[in-house]
Design a protein around this motif. Structure first.
Motif, PDB file in Angstrom:
ATOM      1  N   ARG A 153       0.833  -1.205   0.000  1.00 23.17           N
ATOM      2  CA  ARG A 153       0.000   0.000   0.000  1.00 23.17           C
ATOM      3  C   ARG A 153       0.869   1.256   0.000  1.00 23.17           C
ATOM      4  NH1 ARG A 153      -3.758   0.987   5.175  1.00 23.17           N
ATOM      5  NH2 ARG A 153      -1.675   1.339   6.005  1.00 23.17           N
ATOM      6  N   SER A 160       0.527   6.990   2.080  1.00 22.59           N
ATOM      7  CA  SER A 160      -0.769   6.496   2.557  1.00 22.59           C
ATOM      8  C   SER A 160      -0.700   5.974   3.982  1.00 22.59           C
ATOM      9  CB  SER A 160      -1.312   5.419   1.614  1.00 22.59           C
ATOM     10  OG  SER A 160      -0.384   4.372   1.476  1.00 22.59           O
ATOM     11  N   THR A 161       0.493   5.539   4.408  1.00 23.45           N
ATOM     12  CA  THR A 161       0.613   5.076   5.793  1.00 23.45           C
ATOM     13  C   THR A 161       0.398   6.274   6.721  1.00 23.45           C
ATOM     14  OG1 THR A 161       2.228   3.468   5.022  1.00 23.45           O
ATOM     15  CG2 THR A 161       2.128   3.822   7.378  1.00 23.45           C
ATOM     16  N   GLY A 164      -3.472   7.897   5.421  1.00 25.25           N
ATOM     17  CA  GLY A 164      -4.642   7.027   5.301  1.00 25.25           C
ATOM     18  C   GLY A 164      -5.101   6.964   3.854  1.00 25.25           C
ATOM     19  N   GLN A 166      -8.456   7.412   3.058  1.00 24.50           N
ATOM     20  CA  GLN A 166      -9.863   7.837   3.118  1.00 24.50           C
ATOM     21  C   GLN A 166     -10.246   8.743   1.963  1.00 24.50           C
ATOM     22  OE1 GLN A 166     -11.384   6.348   5.368  1.00 24.50           O
ATOM     23  NE2 GLN A 166     -10.594   6.629   7.445  1.00 24.50           N
ATOM     24  N   GLY A 189      -9.507  -6.156   4.993  1.00 24.98           N
ATOM     25  CA  GLY A 189     -10.411  -5.432   5.892  1.00 24.98           C
ATOM     26  C   GLY A 189      -9.631  -4.533   6.843  1.00 24.98           C
ATOM     27  N   VAL A 190      -8.632  -5.091   7.492  1.00 24.61           N
ATOM     28  CA  VAL A 190      -7.855  -4.351   8.495  1.00 24.61           C
ATOM     29  C   VAL A 190      -7.149  -3.147   7.874  1.00 24.61           C
ATOM     30  CG1 VAL A 190      -5.809  -4.487   9.992  1.00 24.61           C
ATOM     31  CG2 VAL A 190      -7.515  -6.305  10.040  1.00 24.61           C
ATOM     32  N   LEU A 191      -6.637  -3.311   6.672  1.00 23.34           N
ATOM     33  CA  LEU A 191      -5.851  -2.240   6.053  1.00 23.34           C
ATOM     34  C   LEU A 191      -6.715  -1.144   5.428  1.00 23.34           C
ATOM     35  CD1 LEU A 191      -3.037  -4.437   4.523  1.00 23.34           C
ATOM     36  CD2 LEU A 191      -2.706  -2.670   6.234  1.00 23.34           C
ATOM     37  N   GLY A 192      -8.022  -1.314   5.523  1.00 24.71           N
ATOM     38  CA  GLY A 192      -8.917  -0.251   5.079  1.00 24.71           C
ATOM     39  C   GLY A 192      -9.237  -0.243   3.594  1.00 24.71           C
ATOM     40  N   PHE A 193      -8.857  -1.286   2.878  1.00 25.17           N
ATOM     41  CA  PHE A 193      -9.241  -1.354   1.463  1.00 25.17           C
ATOM     42  C   PHE A 193     -10.726  -1.691   1.368  1.00 25.17           C
ATOM     43  CE2 PHE A 193      -4.728  -2.885   1.286  1.00 25.17           C
ATOM     44  CZ  PHE A 193      -4.207  -1.757   0.668  1.00 25.17           C
ATOM     45  N   GLY A 194     -11.192  -2.449   2.339  1.00 27.99           N
ATOM     46  CA  GLY A 194     -12.582  -2.912   2.320  1.00 27.99           C
ATOM     47  C   GLY A 194     -12.682  -4.257   1.634  1.00 27.99           C
ATOM     48  N   LYS A 195     -13.320  -5.207   2.317  1.00 29.34           N
ATOM     49  CA  LYS A 195     -13.434  -6.550   1.726  1.00 29.34           C
ATOM     50  C   LYS A 195     -14.162  -6.522   0.383  1.00 29.34           C
ATOM     51  CE  LYS A 195     -13.436  -9.070   6.087  1.00 29.34           C
ATOM     52  NZ  LYS A 195     -14.185 -10.013   6.927  1.00 29.34           N
TER      53      LYS A 195
END
Ligand SMILES: *Cc1c(COP(=O)(O)O)cnc(C)c1O
Length: 459
Positions: A153, A160-161, A164, A166, A189-195
């Motif tokens: 990422r 992005s680290t 974020g 968003q 999910g945890v990394l915020g990409f979204g499942k």
């Protein structure tokens, strides 16, 4: 605290318990008959306010815990992909606990830090990585993939680290096969990409990702304004052991400027064998690789490994200070992964790899693959039983023609001796045998086949 002068005595006592357990590991049931209720009754106690002699706990461990533990190392454990922990690996883990290092930086474990660098180097060499590569040992494949995707990422979207993801205008999409392990969903999910941004692509008849379909999805997503970011290749799916065409996936990743991660938590170990190396062709082109020493390298749990083709990407995502990456700067593992205080997973891996050498490990991996091939060939000859796929690594799925009920009653019937698991492969309830145990003999495989045959002819 324990009186030091008795520590020797405790250690001797405990080592006797371990010796006995190891000696009889293949005798009797693999999974103890204990129910949850039994275990609660046996083990639940109130919070201890007063201490007692450690010898009492050792006795309790021997009487209550050992007999109620699953014998993962038994020759008849053919379930999941928890391989039999090698004895050298066990010695290594005991040695590691004995000196309890925390190599997040050099001073917290000078020798452990260097051994970890060496193990990462050895692993990188096995997979064909060059000197700019790096990595870190983690708890297992799940954290390995999480760590790799965090690095990916930052490499793909620098900053992005810090900032974020968003506010990005084109959401990032990730691609893997329908047969991918659940740990990938978790990481995404945890990394915020979204499942929802994890696209599970159709597989072919061998349960490998369908490359044409993958490209179609990527093209389509680009048209929709999405930003394809990463492909996660499967190198040994947990169910059928299928290995994607990594070479072809690396071409796709290159064409679209994407990151290629290989989930080889289980099947990465196939690199130890010549045949395995052939089916993993192209893996050195991947940007990152997950491989579990606690799977097909026979190291006791927990030991996972993440490798990156260019170690700066790990550093950029996980550094704790402001210093820019410097390839000549000494490595402190605090800046290369998620954990700070951490155990050394390198010491036990070092024990195991040095004791057996790659030659021996590769023989075991080869013989596991031979066993799976033999088992599958014999299964095909049995009336009333159907083989679901040709084995590519060491897992074989099959079923009784009558289906789920019969599969389940067979598993119960043989549980006095063998432990296999049930699975669901493309909507079909089946039985999965995984030969990733160095103790299993061909006579035992024949015995299992005999039991399958008798059961099939009974109904
Ligand atoms: C086991 C496995 C994982 C998860 O690894 P852990 O070590 O259990 O965290 C991920 N992917 C595959 C293909 C696996 O077999």
């Amino acid at each position: 605290m324990l009186k030091l002068e008795r520590f020797d005595e405790y250690l001797d006592q405990l080592s006797d318990v371990i010796k006995e357990y190891q000696r009889d590991i293949s005798v009797g049931r693999v999974v103890p008959k204990a129910s949850r209720n039994d275990m609660e009754e046996l083990l639940f106690e109130t919070l201890p306010m007063e201490g007692c002699d450690a010898m009492n706990i050792i006795d309790e461990f021997k009487e209550k815990v050992v007999p109620n533990s699953t014998k993962v190392g038994s020759s008849k454990f053919l379930s999941w992909i928890i391989t039999s922990p090698s004895q050298a690996g066990i010695l290594g883990e005991i040695a590691n606990v004995g000196i309890s290092q925390a190599p997040f930086n050099f001073k917290a474990g000078p020798a452990a830090t260097i051994i970890e660098e060496m193990i990462i180097g050895w692993m990188g060499q096995l997979f064909g990585y060059k000197k700019e590569s790096g990595g870190i040992l983690v708890s297992g494949g799940s954290v390995s993939t999480l760590t790799a995707l965090g690095a990916a990422r930052e490499a793909f979207l620098p900053g992005s680290t810090e900032n974020g993801i968003q506010n990005i205008s084109n959401p990032l999409t990730i691609y893997t096969s329908k047969k991918a392990h659940s740990s990938i969903d978790k990481a995404v999910g945890v990394l915020g990409f979204g499942k929802n941004m994890l696209k599970k692509v159709k597989v072919d008849e061998f349960f490998k990702i369908d490359i044409d379909n993958l490209e179609k999805e990527i093209e389509n997503d680009i048209k929709q304004g999405l930003k394809p970011f990463c492909i996660i290749a499967q190198a040994g799916t947990s169910l059928s052991g299928a290995i994607d065409d990594i070479d072809a996936l690396s071409d796709v990743a290159k064409k679209y400027g994407m990151w290629l991660h290989v989930d080889g938590a289980y099947g990465g170990g196939a690199i130890l064998s010549k045949r395995g190396g052939e089916i993993l062709k192209g893996i050195e082109k991947a940007d990152s690789i997950s491989v579990d020493p606690h799977k097909w390298f026979f190291v006791p749990t927990e030991a996972g490994c993440v490798l990156v083709k260019d170690k700066r990407h790990l550093y950029n995502a996980y550094r704790t200070g402001v210093t820019e990456f410097d390839e000549n700067a000494p490595i402190n593992y605090l800046d290369y992964g998620i954990q700070s205080t951490r155990t050394s997973r390198a010491i036990k891996t070092w024990f195991a790899m040095k004791t057996y050498g790659i030659k021996k490990l590769s023989q075991v991996v080869d013989s596991n693959m031979d066993m799976a091939t033999y088992f599958a060939e014999e299964i095909e000859k049995i009336d009333g039983v159907r083989l679901l796929h040709k084995p590519q690594t060491s897992a074989v799925c099959f079923l009784f023609d009558e289906g789920a009920t019969m599969n389940e009653s067979f598993l119960i019937e043989i549980e006095e001796e063998f432990f296999l698991s049930s699975a669901n492969l493309m909507g079909e309830h089946c039985i999965r045998a995984c030969f990733s145990n160095y103790r299993t003999s061909i006579e035992e495989v024949d015995l299992l086949l005999y039991k399958i045959k008798s059961f099939a002819s009974m109904e």
